[in-house]
Design an enzyme around this catalytic site. Sequence first.
Site, PDB file in Angstrom:
ATOM      1  N   ASP A  88      85.630 122.900 172.293  1.00 26.60           N
ATOM      2  CA  ASP A  88      86.922 123.431 172.718  1.00 26.60           C
ATOM      3  C   ASP A  88      88.007 122.407 172.418  1.00 26.60           C
ATOM      4  O   ASP A  88      87.962 121.280 172.909  1.00 26.60           O
ATOM      5  CB  ASP A  88      86.876 123.734 174.215  1.00 26.60           C
ATOM      6  CG  ASP A  88      88.069 124.556 174.685  1.00 26.60           C
ATOM      7  OD1 ASP A  88      88.853 125.006 173.835  1.00 26.60           O
ATOM      8  OD2 ASP A  88      88.206 124.744 175.909  1.00 26.60           O
ATOM      9  N   ASP A 140      90.886 128.193 168.962  1.00 27.14           N
ATOM     10  CA  ASP A 140      90.698 126.798 169.369  1.00 27.14           C
ATOM     11  C   ASP A 140      89.324 126.471 169.942  1.00 27.14           C
ATOM     12  O   ASP A 140      89.115 125.367 170.457  1.00 27.14           O
ATOM     13  CB  ASP A 140      91.773 126.399 170.382  1.00 27.14           C
ATOM     14  CG  ASP A 140      91.706 127.212 171.669  1.00 27.14           C
ATOM     15  OD1 ASP A 140      90.973 128.221 171.699  1.00 27.14           O
ATOM     16  OD2 ASP A 140      92.394 126.849 172.641  1.00 27.14           O
ATOM     17  N   GLU A 141      88.372 127.380 169.848  1.00 26.19           N
ATOM     18  CA  GLU A 141      87.045 127.071 170.363  1.00 26.19           C
ATOM     19  C   GLU A 141      85.980 127.757 169.521  1.00 26.19           C
ATOM     20  O   GLU A 141      86.219 128.786 168.892  1.00 26.19           O
ATOM     21  CB  GLU A 141      86.923 127.486 171.834  1.00 26.19           C
ATOM     22  CG  GLU A 141      87.276 128.933 172.105  1.00 26.19           C
ATOM     23  CD  GLU A 141      87.234 129.292 173.586  1.00 26.19           C
ATOM     24  OE1 GLU A 141      86.339 128.788 174.294  1.00 26.19           O
ATOM     25  OE2 GLU A 141      88.096 130.071 174.023  1.00 26.19           O
TER      26      GLU A 141
END
Length: 413
Positions: free
Chosen positions: A10, A106-107
């Site tokens: 993350d 974003d992860e």
Amino acid sequence: MQDRVIFHCDCDAFFASVEETFHPEYRAVPMAVAGDPALRHGIILAKNARAKTYGVLTAETIWNAKKKCPQLLLVPPRGGAYSEYCDRVNRIYEDYTDLVEPLGIDESYLDVTGSVHLFGGDAVALAHDIRRRVQAELGITISVGVSWNCVFAKLASDLRKPNDVCLLSRGNYQSIAWPLPAGAMLMVGRKAREKLHQLGMETIGDVARADPALLTRAFGKMGEGLHRYATGEDDRPVNPQSGEELPKSVGNGSTFSHDLTTRREVEAGIMGLCDTVSARLRRHNLQCKTVQLSIKNPALEVIQRQKKTARPTDLCSELYKTAMEIFFAHWALPAPVRALTVTAQNLAAPGTTTEQLSLFEVMADEEKRARAETLAHTIDAIRKKHGKRSITSAKLVAVEFEEGVEEEDAVLL
């Protein structure tokens, strides 16, 4: 049977971290990436570490964040840069496993079960290696959760933020995860949390120790999932990007800085949306047979209308033509328009659907359409190399210049 080794990686304060790579001076001040109040979507999208110390929260209004931190520096988002960094991060992950499943921008999940032995065999050490490499090469940080399943890996990545690694193993998950609030678990939002509270269940451990039949009566099928997740009985696979399910629709919408009241403004707004939608269709190797247009007025009332395209398409010009036909069939200017959304529906891969065209239509259309398709793919290649705004429509630029937007180098179509 050997346990899997799953990472949940993350990116920490992703938008703000990317901005700090462009402007290192931002690290010294409280800063947040935020929508522009003038564009009527003024909320905090991401904040840096210094802003966090003032209690600034993601998704709160700019007005409220400024009350907490009057000196908060607000930075407008730059979507293209975030997408580029997302791709670069995932390319690093792919050096360690071919099982990488991006979750949003974003992860990502990584399944390193079959490759961890190639990097020394220590999963936690490997997670630290990946974390350090991302920071060294990209200038942003990530937090990594390590576990034998996706749910606990995701939970673990939140426990030692930022820029660290946390392991939830079969040996420690009851002592680390079970005392946590039930709301920390995947699938538990506000309503589920309230219902669990009514049942006397406040922690993940409470859910794990509960009678599965009680959870099923309270939540239906979701109750079974809650119990499995709380006990770590999650066997869902990590699906790599290449195996993603194709989207059922592709759309793009915008709330405009001022209400649109002229034909020229509406043309520019719809053209910009169709440009993005067509590029996304080509990226997924899809064409649409239906266009939906949503129109919102200043009173937030919305109408949605659909129209079939003349043929399956991924071309901006054809989406634009159909969307404009919808607009003027159902809206009378100068009635103001606050927001528009263009959605491509009824999707299929090129060549997988049949259409009935006359011989004359085929002869007249094919050469022109071939040129348009070549141009579209050329534009995609230019934008991939030089950025989205390196080439755009003259229709868009003309309206932007009239509104005082600073001129950029661009190829006009």
